[in-house]
Design a protein around this motif. Structure first.
Motif, short mmCIF file in Angstrom:
data_model
loop_
_atom_site.label_atom_id
_atom_site.label_comp_id
_atom_site.label_asym_id
_atom_site.label_seq_id
_atom_site.Cartn_x
_atom_site.Cartn_y
_atom_site.Cartn_z
N VAL A 273 0.85 -1.19 0.00
CA VAL A 273 0.00 0.00 0.00
C VAL A 273 0.88 1.24 0.00
N PRO A 274 0.40 2.34 -0.57
CA PRO A 274 1.19 3.57 -0.53
C PRO A 274 1.46 4.00 0.90
N ALA A 275 2.71 4.31 1.19
CA ALA A 275 3.07 4.83 2.51
C ALA A 275 3.01 6.35 2.47
N LEU A 276 2.58 6.95 3.55
CA LEU A 276 2.41 8.40 3.61
C LEU A 276 3.66 9.10 4.13
N ALA A 277 4.73 8.34 4.25
CA ALA A 277 6.05 8.87 4.61
C ALA A 277 7.07 7.85 4.14
N ARG A 278 8.29 8.29 3.92
CA ARG A 278 9.32 7.34 3.48
C ARG A 278 9.58 6.27 4.54
N GLU A 279 9.37 6.62 5.77
CA GLU A 279 9.48 5.65 6.86
C GLU A 279 8.12 5.48 7.52
N GLY A 280 7.10 5.38 6.67
CA GLY A 280 5.71 5.30 7.13
C GLY A 280 5.29 3.88 7.41
N TYR A 281 5.59 3.40 8.61
CA TYR A 281 5.33 2.00 8.95
C TYR A 281 3.90 1.77 9.46
N GLY A 282 3.07 2.78 9.36
CA GLY A 282 1.65 2.64 9.71
C GLY A 282 0.89 3.79 9.10
N TRP A 283 -0.45 3.65 8.98
CA TRP A 283 -1.26 4.71 8.39
C TRP A 283 -1.17 5.99 9.20
N GLY A 284 -0.85 5.91 10.48
CA GLY A 284 -0.77 7.10 11.32
C GLY A 284 0.51 7.89 11.15
N VAL A 285 1.47 7.36 10.39
CA VAL A 285 2.74 8.07 10.17
C VAL A 285 2.63 8.87 8.87
N VAL A 286 2.49 10.18 8.99
CA VAL A 286 2.35 11.06 7.83
C VAL A 286 3.41 12.15 7.92
N ARG A 287 4.19 12.30 6.88
CA ARG A 287 5.18 13.37 6.84
C ARG A 287 4.88 14.22 5.61
N PRO A 288 4.37 15.41 5.82
CA PRO A 288 3.92 16.23 4.68
C PRO A 288 4.98 16.42 3.60
N ARG A 289 6.23 16.58 4.00
CA ARG A 289 7.28 16.79 2.99
C ARG A 289 7.43 15.56 2.10
N ASP A 290 7.43 14.36 2.71
CA ASP A 290 7.54 13.13 1.92
C ASP A 290 6.33 12.97 1.02
N LEU A 291 5.14 13.22 1.57
CA LEU A 291 3.91 13.05 0.81
C LEU A 291 3.84 14.04 -0.35
N ALA A 292 4.28 15.27 -0.10
CA ALA A 292 4.30 16.26 -1.18
C ALA A 292 5.26 15.85 -2.28
N GLY A 293 6.40 15.25 -1.90
CA GLY A 293 7.35 14.78 -2.91
C GLY A 293 6.75 13.69 -3.78
N THR A 294 6.00 12.77 -3.17
CA THR A 294 5.35 11.70 -3.95
C THR A 294 4.28 12.27 -4.86
#
Length: 399
Positions: A273-294
């Motif tokens: 599944v798409p991760a919401l952060a480069r080190e997004g090991y759960g749905w609750g881990v969201v890093r806006p900078r990583d997500l914006a890059g994707t």
């Protein structure tokens, strides 16, 4: 950039199994070469290396002549030898690849041919023979691959760090790279330390494209992180060894499989599944900078348009343990939702090109005084020793 506190000939960024194997290979190919490894975590193998199924892959899946095929076949034998030499937990178990639907049979037969082209011995099985290997597994046909095994890759990485001959620094996140003609590279860490070297080797995994851009090189791809979620089987006696579905060649993911680990437990998974952060090991881990890059990378949108149905099914299996269990029951009908105990997830650093192409093979590019490992997918852990030598050869040539 400050006052240098450490000098080396080869500077490796990333202390996963590929970076540490590269350092190990450089030291052996060119004794006396000063090698420095910078790892941002407090120890080795904290991401892709230490968060996977622990499988020693045979190389049966990979296109003949590809780097993955060449290095996996060679690397599997070398990994077994390395583990035996250093007393690291491992076992050559063999595995079954099982067709449960008629439309999978041509793909299964194609795998037989591919395995033979890659020099891998395979045995074709019918339904009765399947149950001789795995009494709880049901399928129309299968192949048995005898050279597949399992290993403790975290322990492998730890031992590589010990015997690499390199100066390994943990807690050393790279934040700036200064590359000047004729002067090599100087790297500054978040702690303010500076390391100078003649050549930089980028094995930063989930952050490899960012490190490439820090050096001033255009990687021509982006890392789009995919999380793989795992369960442990509450009734491990249902599976004796390793059981895989027939993969869909349209995707670089092998599908949900069952693997008995070196600890005797059975891992089930992963989905993708798409991760919401480069080190997004759960749905609750969201890093806006990583997500914006994707989301800002055109290839992500091409990929989504092309594979949205597949992706929706993966998200459903993430949200519903029952849906995950249904995927497992295709192979092992006795498994139900209560048998699945949540386990540690992993994140795959998937390189995606601008046109949405998922890079399938190892991708290594060079810039002035730099070697960038931009895609090191499974079977990178299996192939760590030969891929490390390959990268080391290119790094030493850059000296």
């Amino acid at each position: 950039m400050g006052t240098a506190v450490l000098d080396g000939d080869v500077l490796v960024v990333g202390g996963g199994i590929v970076g540490l194997s590269t350092a190990y290979a450089v030291s052996r190919a060119a004794p006396g070469t000063r090698v420095v490894v910078l790892e941002k975590e407090p120890g080795p193998a904290r991401h892709q290396t230490g968060r996977n199924s622990g499988v020693i892959h045979s190389g049966i899946y990979y296109r003949p002549g590809s780097l993955k095929a060449r290095f996996a076949v060679r690397g599997a034998a070398e990994m077994v030898t390395f583990c035996a030499e250093y007393g690291i937990a491992h076992e050559v178990t063999g595995k079954l690849i099982v067709a449960t639907e008629r439309d999978e049979l041509p793909r299964l037969h194609a795998l037989v041919q591919r395995g033979r082209e890659n020099g891998i011995a395979v045995r074709e099985l019918g339904p009765v023979q399947i149950q001789e290997y795995e009494p709880q597994v049901r399928g129309l046909a299968a192949i048995h691959v005898g050279t597949t095994g399992i290993a403790d890759y975290r322990a492998v990485a730890e031992r590589l760090a010990e015997v690499s001959g390199a100066e390994v620094r943990y807690g050393a996140e790279v934040v700036q790279v200064d590359r000047r003609p004729g002067r090599g590279v100087a790297v500054r860490t978040r702690a303010g330390d500076v390391v100078r070297a003649r050549v930089l080797v980028n094995c930063a995994g989930l952050h490899c494209d960012e490190v490439a851009r820090l050096t001033g090189d255009d990687p021509g791809m982006r890392i789009v992180p995919f999380r793989g979620e795992y369960f442990e089987l509450a009734r491990p006696e249902l599976v004796r060894g390793l059981v895989y579905p027939v993969p869909d060649p349209a995707f670089p993911f092998l599908g949900v499989h069952l693997t008995r680990g070196v600890d005797g437990g059975v891992h089930v998974g992963p989905n993708a599944v798409p991760a919401l952060a480069r080190e997004g090991y759960g749905w609750g881990v969201v890093r806006p900078r990583d997500l914006a890059g994707t989301l800002g990378w055109p290839g992500s949108w091409h990929l989504a348009r092309q594979h949205w149905r597949y992706g929706a099914g993966e998200v459903l299996r993430s949200a519903s343990r029952g849906a995950f269990a249904r995927a497992v029951r295709r192979l092992v009908p006795a498994v139900d939702g209560a048998d699945l105990v949540p386990a540690e997830a992993g994140v795959r650093a998937q390189a995606v090109l601008r046109d949405g192409t998922l890079v399938d093979d190892f991708l290594i590019r060079e810039g002035p005084r730099a070697v960038h490992v931009l895609n090191a997918p499974s079977p990178a852990a299996t192939a760590a020793l030969p891929i490390g030598r390959h990268i080391a050869t290119r790094a030493l040539a850059a000296l």
